[in-house]
Motif scaffolding. Structure first.
Motif, mmCIF file in Angstrom:
data_model
loop_
_atom_site.group_PDB
_atom_site.id
_atom_site.type_symbol
_atom_site.label_atom_id
_atom_site.label_comp_id
_atom_site.label_asym_id
_atom_site.label_seq_id
_atom_site.Cartn_x
_atom_site.Cartn_y
_atom_site.Cartn_z
ATOM 1 N N ALA A 30 0.824 -1.204 0.000
ATOM 2 C CA ALA A 30 0.000 0.000 0.000
ATOM 3 C C ALA A 30 0.863 1.261 0.000
ATOM 4 C CB ALA A 30 -0.930 -0.002 1.215
ATOM 5 N N VAL A 31 1.906 1.252 0.825
ATOM 6 C CA VAL A 31 2.825 2.391 0.881
ATOM 7 C C VAL A 31 3.499 2.595 -0.476
ATOM 8 C CG1 VAL A 31 5.012 3.199 1.848
ATOM 9 C CG2 VAL A 31 3.246 2.290 3.353
ATOM 10 N N PHE A 32 3.926 1.490 -1.081
ATOM 11 C CA PHE A 32 4.602 1.577 -2.377
ATOM 12 C C PHE A 32 3.652 2.110 -3.452
ATOM 13 C CE2 PHE A 32 5.885 -0.518 -6.423
ATOM 14 C CZ PHE A 32 7.087 0.147 -6.593
ATOM 15 N N ILE A 33 2.418 1.602 -3.488
ATOM 16 C CA ILE A 33 1.443 2.021 -4.495
ATOM 17 C C ILE A 33 1.098 3.498 -4.331
ATOM 18 C CG2 ILE A 33 -0.902 1.707 -5.350
ATOM 19 C CD1 ILE A 33 1.088 -0.504 -6.120
ATOM 20 N N ILE A 34 0.927 3.942 -3.091
ATOM 21 C CA ILE A 34 0.633 5.364 -2.845
ATOM 22 C C ILE A 34 1.782 6.235 -3.326
ATOM 23 C CG2 ILE A 34 0.299 7.106 -1.047
ATOM 24 C CD1 ILE A 34 -1.234 4.956 0.542
ATOM 25 N N SER A 35 3.016 5.813 -3.032
ATOM 26 C CA SER A 35 4.176 6.606 -3.458
ATOM 27 C C SER A 35 4.302 6.626 -4.982
ATOM 28 C CB SER A 35 5.458 6.064 -2.814
ATOM 29 O OG SER A 35 5.718 4.738 -3.232
ATOM 30 N N VAL A 36 3.969 5.506 -5.646
ATOM 31 C CA VAL A 36 3.991 5.470 -7.122
ATOM 32 C C VAL A 36 2.932 6.409 -7.679
ATOM 33 C CG1 VAL A 36 3.497 4.023 -9.143
ATOM 34 C CG2 VAL A 36 4.967 3.164 -7.326
ATOM 35 N N TYR A 37 1.740 6.358 -7.100
ATOM 36 C CA TYR A 37 0.661 7.236 -7.562
ATOM 37 C C TYR A 37 1.030 8.704 -7.379
ATOM 38 C CZ TYR A 37 -3.909 9.503 -7.772
ATOM 39 O OH TYR A 37 -4.950 10.336 -8.085
ATOM 40 N N MET A 38 1.615 9.038 -6.224
ATOM 41 C CA MET A 38 1.999 10.410 -5.936
ATOM 42 C C MET A 38 3.087 10.882 -6.902
ATOM 43 S SD MET A 38 2.941 12.028 -2.207
ATOM 44 C CE MET A 38 4.092 10.709 -1.846
ATOM 45 N N ALA A 39 4.102 10.043 -7.115
ATOM 46 C CA ALA A 39 5.188 10.402 -8.038
ATOM 47 C C ALA A 39 4.677 10.516 -9.467
ATOM 48 C CB ALA A 39 6.307 9.356 -7.951
ATOM 49 N N SER A 40 3.759 9.642 -9.844
ATOM 50 C CA SER A 40 3.212 9.665 -11.200
ATOM 51 C C SER A 40 2.401 10.928 -11.440
ATOM 52 C CB SER A 40 2.336 8.429 -11.439
ATOM 53 O OG SER A 40 3.082 7.239 -11.300
ATOM 54 N N GLN A 41 1.594 11.315 -10.446
ATOM 55 C CA GLN A 41 0.791 12.522 -10.611
ATOM 56 C C GLN A 41 1.675 13.771 -10.692
ATOM 57 O OE1 GLN A 41 -1.585 14.613 -7.557
ATOM 58 N NE2 GLN A 41 -3.351 13.967 -8.744
ATOM 59 N N ASN A 42 2.689 13.836 -9.830
ATOM 60 C CA ASN A 42 3.579 14.996 -9.861
ATOM 61 C C ASN A 42 4.342 15.072 -11.171
ATOM 62 O OD1 ASN A 42 3.058 16.196 -7.318
ATOM 63 N ND2 ASN A 42 4.217 14.598 -6.315
ATOM 64 N N SER A 43 4.767 13.918 -11.679
ATOM 65 C CA SER A 43 5.455 13.877 -12.964
ATOM 66 C C SER A 43 4.525 14.331 -14.076
ATOM 67 C CB SER A 43 5.968 12.462 -13.245
ATOM 68 O OG SER A 43 6.509 12.369 -14.548
ATOM 69 N N TYR A 44 3.265 13.889 -14.011
ATOM 70 C CA TYR A 44 2.267 14.274 -15.013
ATOM 71 C C TYR A 44 2.051 15.781 -15.015
ATOM 72 C CZ TYR A 44 -2.385 15.027 -16.984
ATOM 73 O OH TYR A 44 -3.444 15.513 -17.704
ATOM 74 N N ILE A 45 1.863 16.347 -13.820
ATOM 75 C CA ILE A 45 1.606 17.788 -13.717
ATOM 76 C C ILE A 45 2.798 18.589 -14.234
ATOM 77 C CG2 ILE A 45 1.249 19.678 -12.086
ATOM 78 C CD1 ILE A 45 -0.377 17.672 -10.385
ATOM 79 N N LYS A 46 3.996 18.188 -13.813
ATOM 80 C CA LYS A 46 5.198 18.905 -14.235
ATOM 81 C C LYS A 46 5.392 18.841 -15.745
ATOM 82 C CE LYS A 46 10.234 18.832 -13.836
ATOM 83 N NZ LYS A 46 11.405 18.136 -13.247
#
Length: 409
Positions: A30-46
């Motif tokens: 769960a921790v890993f998936i949340i961190s992947v989702y967070m990193a993916s969203q930030n990468s998308y926005i940037k």
């Protein structure tokens, strides 16, 4: 060594151990998936900010906006501005039955472009001149009338735009007076030639966006405002032109430079697209808090489970003593079982994470816009932290209980 492993296996077969390993493993996942989702969203926005035309395009005007040609010349002198168009000639929505399918409406957005502002052409060519009507569309093409609707489409519904390359497309559109008079005088047709296909952005949703040359966009704008008169008696087309210019900057890195230049020349400007940075920061804070809470729970849970596990196994270690295992041998069994248990937690976490990521990849491959255009970005920060937490807990438990294991009578 095999004997020790057999002893550890026997101990770990308990239902409570299996359940605790699964629980901690799922928490790690769960921790890993949340961190992947967070990193993916930030990468998308940037990256979307760099790719998306709206984030580097602005409405520019001056206080009086009278001498438009003079204002345009001033803008042309500013570095990194690679396209300047009048407001009514910047974009337009069009529909054609040529692009219509059972699931796609045949609607597209057309943007004013020059050869300097076009995305990378992968098939066909760029604009050869400005004497005719030309159109350039994306390789991955989904002609639909709403960018929000595009999220429901699967890869199988992609339109075969290649079959129209180097052919004329028939568009019918209506002038503003169509909505009040219903007259055929305000129904227009235009036939641009599809001369090229461009590479889609990796992040920005551009699957229903095409680019056209200046003559195409000017003709559309003039017909759109045909016979309409604005306040002051001038045509509505000329009035719309007087609102200013749409200015496109070549790269996101040059936005601040252009902003400073515009300020120094007393221009008024506003961007067509904005980023909710406060919302992004709030999202990151919330996700980080969730990860920290899960890690804290894992720390406490694992510590309590290992302590409970030792208490429940006191008789087991005493039984090993009766069988002839000395103090050091019993300690080795305890340490090894402790380590193996945490290794299994990590393995379960990895397996669960891989399965979830694989499913997400397959789903996004079939529904490429389900999460806009997120690309999976693997962030191992919290995974590494939680792994060290488990190691730390194991060491604490070993230090607390090792002497008990050795001295137990």
């Amino acid at each position: 060594m095999k004997n020790y492993i057999d002893l550890v296996k026997f101990q770990l077969r308990k239902k409570s151990n299996i359940l605790s390993i699964l629980a901690i493993g799922i928490a790690i996942s769960a921790v890993f998936i949340i961190s992947v989702y967070m990193a993916s969203q930030n990468s998308y926005i940037k990256n979307e900010m760099q790719d998306e035309i709206y984030y580097r395009t602005m409405l520019v005007s001056k206080e009086d906006n009278k001498d438009l040609e003079k204002i345009k010349e001033e803008l042309e002198e500013i570095k990194y501005i690679n396209n300047i168009s009048y407001v009514p000639e910047f974009q337009y929505g069009l529909q054609t039955d040529d692009f219509k399918t059972t699931s796609l409406s045949g609607d597209i957005w057309v943007f004013n472009a020059t050869n300097d502002t076009l995305p990378e052409i992968v098939e066909g060519t760029n604009f050869p001149d400005d004497d005719n009507y030309y159109l350039i569309c994306p390789v991955n093409f989904y002609p639909t009338n709403s960018i929000n609707e595009i999220e429901k489409y699967s890869s199988s519904e992609k339109f075969n735009i290649r079959s129209y390359l180097n052919k004329k497309i028939n568009f019918t559109y209506y002038g503003d007076k169509y909505y009040t008079t219903k007259s055929d005088n305000y129904t227009f047709t235009i036939q641009p030639k599809l001369i090229g296909l461009y590479k889609n952005s990796d992040y920005s949703v551009d699957e229903n966006i095409c680019y056209a040359n200046k003559k195409f966009m000017t003709t559309i704008a003039i017909n759109n405002y045909k016979d309409e008169v604005a306040d002051g008696g001038i045509s509505n087309y000329e009035f719309q032109k007087s609102q200013g210019f749409i200015v496109e900057i070549d790269k996101a890195d040059h936005v601040n430079y252009v902003k400073n230049e515009l300020k120094s020349k007393d221009f008024y400007f506003e961007f067509l697209g904005v980023v909710d940075r406060e919302g992004v920061n709030k999202f990151n804070i919330e996700m980080n808090i969730i990860c920290i809470l899960i890690i804290t729970v894992v720390f406490l849970f694992n510590f309590l489970i290992l302590e409970k596990d030792y208490t429940e196994n006191e008789e087991y270690y005493n039984f090993l003593k009766i069988l002839g295992y000395n103090k050091n041998e019993r300690r080795k069994v305890y340490i090894l079982s402790n380590i193996v248990k945490n290794v299994f937690c990590i393995i379960v976490g990895i397996i669960a994470s891989v399965i979830i990521c694989a499913i997400a990849y397959l789903v996004l491959n079939y529904y490429p816009f389900l999460l806009r255009k997120y690309r999976l970005v693997f962030d191992f920060k919290y995974f590494i932290i939680i792994t060290f937490i488990l190691l730390f807990v194991s060491i604490i438990n070993i230090l607390i209980d090792i002497n008990k294991v050795g001295d137990y009578e």
